[in-house]
Design a protein around this motif. Structure first.
Motif, PDB file in Angstrom:
ATOM      1  N   LYS A 252      -5.449  -7.078 -10.472  1.00 35.92           N
ATOM      2  CA  LYS A 252      -6.155  -7.361  -9.211  1.00 35.92           C
ATOM      3  C   LYS A 252      -6.274  -6.114  -8.346  1.00 35.92           C
ATOM      4  CE  LYS A 252      -4.940 -12.258  -8.648  1.00 35.92           C
ATOM      5  NZ  LYS A 252      -4.177 -13.243  -7.809  1.00 35.92           N
ATOM      6  N   LEU A 253      -5.271  -5.241  -8.469  1.00 33.37           N
ATOM      7  CA  LEU A 253      -5.276  -4.001  -7.681  1.00 33.37           C
ATOM      8  C   LEU A 253      -6.054  -2.883  -8.362  1.00 33.37           C
ATOM      9  CD1 LEU A 253      -1.517  -4.030  -6.628  1.00 33.37           C
ATOM     10  CD2 LEU A 253      -3.469  -4.485  -5.146  1.00 33.37           C
ATOM     11  N   ARG A 254      -6.543  -3.119  -9.584  1.00 35.12           N
ATOM     12  CA  ARG A 254      -7.246  -2.068 -10.331  1.00 35.12           C
ATOM     13  C   ARG A 254      -8.719  -2.373 -10.587  1.00 35.12           C
ATOM     14  NH1 ARG A 254      -2.828  -0.566 -15.116  1.00 35.12           N
ATOM     15  NH2 ARG A 254      -1.233   0.350 -13.739  1.00 35.12           N
ATOM     16  N   LEU A 255      -9.050  -3.651 -10.735  1.00 33.19           N
ATOM     17  CA  LEU A 255     -10.433  -3.999 -11.058  1.00 33.19           C
ATOM     18  C   LEU A 255     -11.366  -3.581  -9.930  1.00 33.19           C
ATOM     19  CD1 LEU A 255      -9.984  -7.536 -12.675  1.00 33.19           C
ATOM     20  CD2 LEU A 255     -10.526  -5.387 -13.825  1.00 33.19           C
ATOM     21  N   PRO A 256     -12.470  -2.903 -10.237  1.00 35.87           N
ATOM     22  CA  PRO A 256     -13.371  -2.390  -9.189  1.00 35.87           C
ATOM     23  C   PRO A 256     -13.962  -3.499  -8.307  1.00 35.87           C
ATOM     24  CG  PRO A 256     -13.853  -1.392 -11.322  1.00 35.87           C
ATOM     25  CD  PRO A 256     -12.888  -2.500 -11.582  1.00 35.87           C
ATOM     26  N   VAL A 257     -14.220  -4.657  -8.863  1.00 32.28           N
ATOM     27  CA  VAL A 257     -14.911  -5.701  -8.106  1.00 32.28           C
ATOM     28  C   VAL A 257     -14.005  -6.305  -7.036  1.00 32.28           C
ATOM     29  CG1 VAL A 257     -16.129  -7.906  -8.275  1.00 32.28           C
ATOM     30  CG2 VAL A 257     -16.368  -6.210 -10.095  1.00 32.28           C
ATOM     31  N   ILE A 258     -12.740  -6.573  -7.369  1.00 28.55           N
ATOM     32  CA  ILE A 258     -11.851  -7.284  -6.440  1.00 28.55           C
ATOM     33  C   ILE A 258     -10.742  -6.398  -5.879  1.00 28.55           C
ATOM     34  CG2 ILE A 258     -12.281  -9.476  -7.602  1.00 28.55           C
ATOM     35  CD1 ILE A 258      -9.572  -9.210  -8.953  1.00 28.55           C
ATOM     36  N   ARG A 259     -10.712  -5.132  -6.273  1.00 28.61           N
ATOM     37  CA  ARG A 259      -9.640  -4.246  -5.815  1.00 28.61           C
ATOM     38  C   ARG A 259      -9.640  -4.102  -4.289  1.00 28.61           C
ATOM     39  NH1 ARG A 259     -10.128   1.453  -8.335  1.00 28.61           N
ATOM     40  NH2 ARG A 259     -12.045   1.366  -7.102  1.00 28.61           N
ATOM     41  N   LEU A 261     -10.971  -6.080  -1.951  1.00 31.05           N
ATOM     42  CA  LEU A 261     -10.630  -7.330  -1.266  1.00 31.05           C
ATOM     43  C   LEU A 261      -9.136  -7.614  -1.344  1.00 31.05           C
ATOM     44  CD1 LEU A 261     -11.563  -9.906   0.178  1.00 31.05           C
ATOM     45  CD2 LEU A 261     -11.949 -10.936  -2.082  1.00 31.05           C
ATOM     46  N   THR A 262      -8.553  -7.399  -2.537  1.00 31.16           N
ATOM     47  CA  THR A 262      -7.120  -7.644  -2.711  1.00 31.16           C
ATOM     48  C   THR A 262      -6.287  -6.727  -1.816  1.00 31.16           C
ATOM     49  OG1 THR A 262      -7.491  -8.305  -5.011  1.00 31.16           O
ATOM     50  CG2 THR A 262      -5.248  -7.730  -4.388  1.00 31.16           C
ATOM     51  N   THR A 263      -6.676  -5.452  -1.737  1.00 27.23           N
ATOM     52  CA  THR A 263      -5.945  -4.497  -0.898  1.00 27.23           C
ATOM     53  C   THR A 263      -5.989  -4.897   0.571  1.00 27.23           C
ATOM     54  OG1 THR A 263      -6.495  -2.728  -2.463  1.00 27.23           O
ATOM     55  CG2 THR A 263      -5.725  -2.065  -0.280  1.00 27.23           C
ATOM     56  N   LYS A 264      -7.146  -5.345   1.034  1.00 21.36           N
ATOM     57  CA  LYS A 264      -7.279  -5.752   2.441  1.00 21.36           C
ATOM     58  C   LYS A 264      -6.442  -6.992   2.739  1.00 21.36           C
ATOM     59  CE  LYS A 264     -11.936  -3.849   3.019  1.00 21.36           C
ATOM     60  NZ  LYS A 264     -13.379  -4.173   3.200  1.00 21.36           N
ATOM     61  N   ILE A 265      -6.449  -7.948   1.824  1.00 25.37           N
ATOM     62  CA  ILE A 265      -5.675  -9.179   2.028  1.00 25.37           C
ATOM     63  C   ILE A 265      -4.185  -8.872   2.081  1.00 25.37           C
ATOM     64  CG2 ILE A 265      -5.028 -11.381   0.979  1.00 25.37           C
ATOM     65  CD1 ILE A 265      -7.878 -11.493  -0.177  1.00 25.37           C
ATOM     66  N   ALA A 292       8.088  -9.374   1.606  1.00 24.81           N
ATOM     67  CA  ALA A 292       7.828  -9.253   0.171  1.00 24.81           C
ATOM     68  C   ALA A 292       7.356 -10.574  -0.424  1.00 24.81           C
ATOM     69  CB  ALA A 292       9.088  -8.769  -0.545  1.00 24.81           C
ATOM     70  N   GLY A 293       7.880 -11.671   0.079  1.00 22.34           N
ATOM     71  CA  GLY A 293       7.457 -12.976  -0.434  1.00 22.34           C
ATOM     72  C   GLY A 293       6.182 -13.494   0.186  1.00 22.34           C
ATOM     73  N   ALA A 294       5.713 -12.847   1.257  1.00 18.66           N
ATOM     74  CA  ALA A 294       4.531 -13.338   1.969  1.00 18.66           C
ATOM     75  C   ALA A 294       3.242 -12.667   1.535  1.00 18.66           C
ATOM     76  CB  ALA A 294       4.717 -13.142   3.475  1.00 18.66           C
ATOM     77  N   VAL A 295       3.308 -11.530   0.842  1.00 20.18           N
ATOM     78  CA  VAL A 295       2.088 -10.809   0.477  1.00 20.18           C
ATOM     79  C   VAL A 295       1.362 -11.447  -0.701  1.00 20.18           C
ATOM     80  CG1 VAL A 295       2.891  -8.605   1.380  1.00 20.18           C
ATOM     81  CG2 VAL A 295       3.419  -9.227  -0.982  1.00 20.18           C
ATOM     82  N   ASP A 296       2.048 -12.324  -1.449  1.00 22.83           N
ATOM     83  CA  ASP A 296       1.433 -13.053  -2.564  1.00 22.83           C
ATOM     84  C   ASP A 296       0.892 -12.109  -3.635  1.00 22.83           C
ATOM     85  OD1 ASP A 296       0.756 -15.381  -3.908  1.00 22.83           O
ATOM     86  OD2 ASP A 296      -1.263 -15.469  -3.057  1.00 22.83           O
ATOM     87  N   ASN A 297       1.646 -11.049  -3.932  1.00 20.42           N
ATOM     88  CA  ASN A 297       1.303 -10.136  -5.015  1.00 20.42           C
ATOM     89  C   ASN A 297       2.608  -9.572  -5.545  1.00 20.42           C
ATOM     90  OD1 ASN A 297       0.604  -7.414  -6.294  1.00 20.42           O
ATOM     91  ND2 ASN A 297      -1.439  -8.256  -5.923  1.00 20.42           N
ATOM     92  N   ALA A 298       2.918  -9.878  -6.817  1.00 19.95           N
ATOM     93  CA  ALA A 298       4.202  -9.509  -7.390  1.00 19.95           C
ATOM     94  C   ALA A 298       4.410  -7.995  -7.442  1.00 19.95           C
ATOM     95  CB  ALA A 298       4.327 -10.103  -8.802  1.00 19.95           C
ATOM     96  N   VAL A 299       3.349  -7.241  -7.703  1.00 20.47           N
ATOM     97  CA  VAL A 299       3.481  -5.776  -7.795  1.00 20.47           C
ATOM     98  C   VAL A 299       3.803  -5.179  -6.432  1.00 20.47           C
ATOM     99  CG1 VAL A 299       2.285  -3.653  -8.402  1.00 20.47           C
ATOM    100  CG2 VAL A 299       1.930  -5.701  -9.776  1.00 20.47           C
ATOM    101  N   VAL A 300       3.059  -5.608  -5.413  1.00 20.57           N
ATOM    102  CA  VAL A 300       3.291  -5.111  -4.054  1.00 20.57           C
ATOM    103  C   VAL A 300       4.675  -5.581  -3.569  1.00 20.57           C
ATOM    104  CG1 VAL A 300       2.471  -5.150  -1.683  1.00 20.57           C
ATOM    105  CG2 VAL A 300       0.832  -5.068  -3.557  1.00 20.57           C
ATOM    106  N   ALA A 301       5.040  -6.827  -3.867  1.00 20.85           N
ATOM    107  CA  ALA A 301       6.347  -7.351  -3.450  1.00 20.85           C
ATOM    108  C   ALA A 301       7.473  -6.525  -4.039  1.00 20.85           C
ATOM    109  CB  ALA A 301       6.477  -8.813  -3.854  1.00 20.85           C
ATOM    110  N   GLU A 302       7.328  -6.120  -5.302  1.00 22.51           N
ATOM    111  CA  GLU A 302       8.349  -5.288  -5.952  1.00 22.51           C
ATOM    112  C   GLU A 302       8.441  -3.924  -5.265  1.00 22.51           C
ATOM    113  OE1 GLU A 302       7.706  -3.866 -10.043  1.00 22.51           O
ATOM    114  OE2 GLU A 302       9.518  -4.971 -10.558  1.00 22.51           O
ATOM    115  N   GLY A 303       7.292  -3.388  -4.865  1.00 22.27           N
ATOM    116  CA  GLY A 303       7.291  -2.110  -4.154  1.00 22.27           C
ATOM    117  C   GLY A 303       7.962  -2.205  -2.799  1.00 22.27           C
ATOM    118  N   ILE A 304       7.714  -3.322  -2.094  1.00 24.45           N
ATOM    119  CA  ILE A 304       8.352  -3.507  -0.781  1.00 24.45           C
ATOM    120  C   ILE A 304       9.860  -3.647  -0.938  1.00 24.45           C
ATOM    121  CG2 ILE A 304       8.515  -5.091   1.185  1.00 24.45           C
ATOM    122  CD1 ILE A 304       5.572  -5.761   0.748  1.00 24.45           C
TER     123      ILE A 304
END
Length: 304
Positions: A252-259, A261-265, A292-304
């Protein structure tokens, strides 16, 4: 002028309902306050939208936001927690949420704190809200915390609504395009098979592949249907695993179409949630754990 439906608490602590015409919602609120009434909800009377239907009794961010807003209003008016829960239980129309609030009411009467009662329903109330309520109980600012929670989940509901609205058009377009392609392969292509076969000329490879797909769809359509169902089932099982969730969220963080939107959310949820927690006096480290549990993205949550 628009028609507004309101619920309010009188100075005697009784709930009242009614309708009023006004130019804005704030005008209705002002009229109620001038009569020494405390407004709980003021909503414009409009036709129900499909997205607001209670599908399978699901409790979403909108229901949590309304609950927090009404709870804040009651506490701010001097109503006790037990009486507030009793009032909210009686006026809540959502059947499942009414049952949950009733259980909160019973738990608080038994001696549980409000945060402990919320903690008994983790499938309904997010951990963020439970931590905030616990901090509000300790500091004696529960009414302020509920007000902040109402703002937080109202914004969360708006974000979710925008996401759904943004995905409606691509989803409809994909369904229509797929339907048109299937119609061409099943209905239109067979009309040319006889003409092609009678010409005696060897067809190009792409044409032969297209004819083979058309023939397979007409003869073994049930195999394709079962295959699609199997792929959907396996994908859902894969997404339910920890590693599968990470892989999907990483794409979701890499695909050009939704990258974008996902970053902004993710950024909006991170900053808004962290601001709410820090503003309520919760330490930074504990706040980051909740964020970390509120961002709804496992990769970002792990980074936080």
């Amino acid at each position: 002028m628009p028609l507004y439906k309101y619920r309010a608490v009188t100075s005697a602590g009784q709930t009242m309902e009614g309708t009023d015409t006004a130019s804005s919602k704030m005008e209705v609120v002002q009229r109620l306050r001038e009569k020494d009434n405390y407004p709980l909800t003021v909503e414009e009377v409009v036709e129900k939208d499909v997205k607001d239907l209670q599908i399978f009794g699901r409790i979403n961010a909108k229901h949590i936001a309304v609950f927090c807003r009404q709870f804040h209003t009651l506490l701010n008016a001097g109503v006790t927690i037990v009486n507030s829960l009793d009032i909210l239980k009686q006026q809540t129309e959502h059947k499942r949420f009414k049952k949950v609030i009733g259980e909160l009411f019973e738990d608080v009467q038994k001696g549980f704190t409000f945060s402990e009662a919320l903690e008994r329903h983790p499938e309904v109330f997010p951990s963020l809200m439970i931590q905030m309520v616990s901090a509000g109980e300790v500091s004696g600012s529960l009414d302020t915390v509920m007000d902040r929670m109402a703002d937080h989940y109202e914004k969360e509901h708006k974000v979710n609504s925008k996401i759904k609205s943004a995905m409606v058009y691509p989803a409809i377009l994909s369904v229509v395009a797929t339907g048109v392609v299937i119609f061409l392969l099943i209905v239109v292509m067979p009309m040319f098979i006889g003409m092609f076969s009678g010409s005696g000329v060897e067809l190009p490879l792409p044409t032969r592949i297209l004819l083979a797909i058309s023939n397979a769809l007409r003869r073994f359509w049930y195999v394709f249907v079962l295959g699609i169902l199997a792929v959907v089932y396996l994908f859902r099982r894969f997404a339910a695993t920890v590693e599968g969730r990470k892989i999907i969220d990483r794409w979701k963080l890499r695909l050009p179409v939704i990258r974008g939107l996902t970053t902004k959310i993710v950024s909006a949820r991170f900053t808004r949630t962290l601001s709410t927690l820090l503003g309520s006096g919760i330490p930074l480290l504990q706040s980051l754990e909740n964020v970390a549990g509120a961002v709804d993205n496992a990769v970002v949550a792990e980074g936080i």
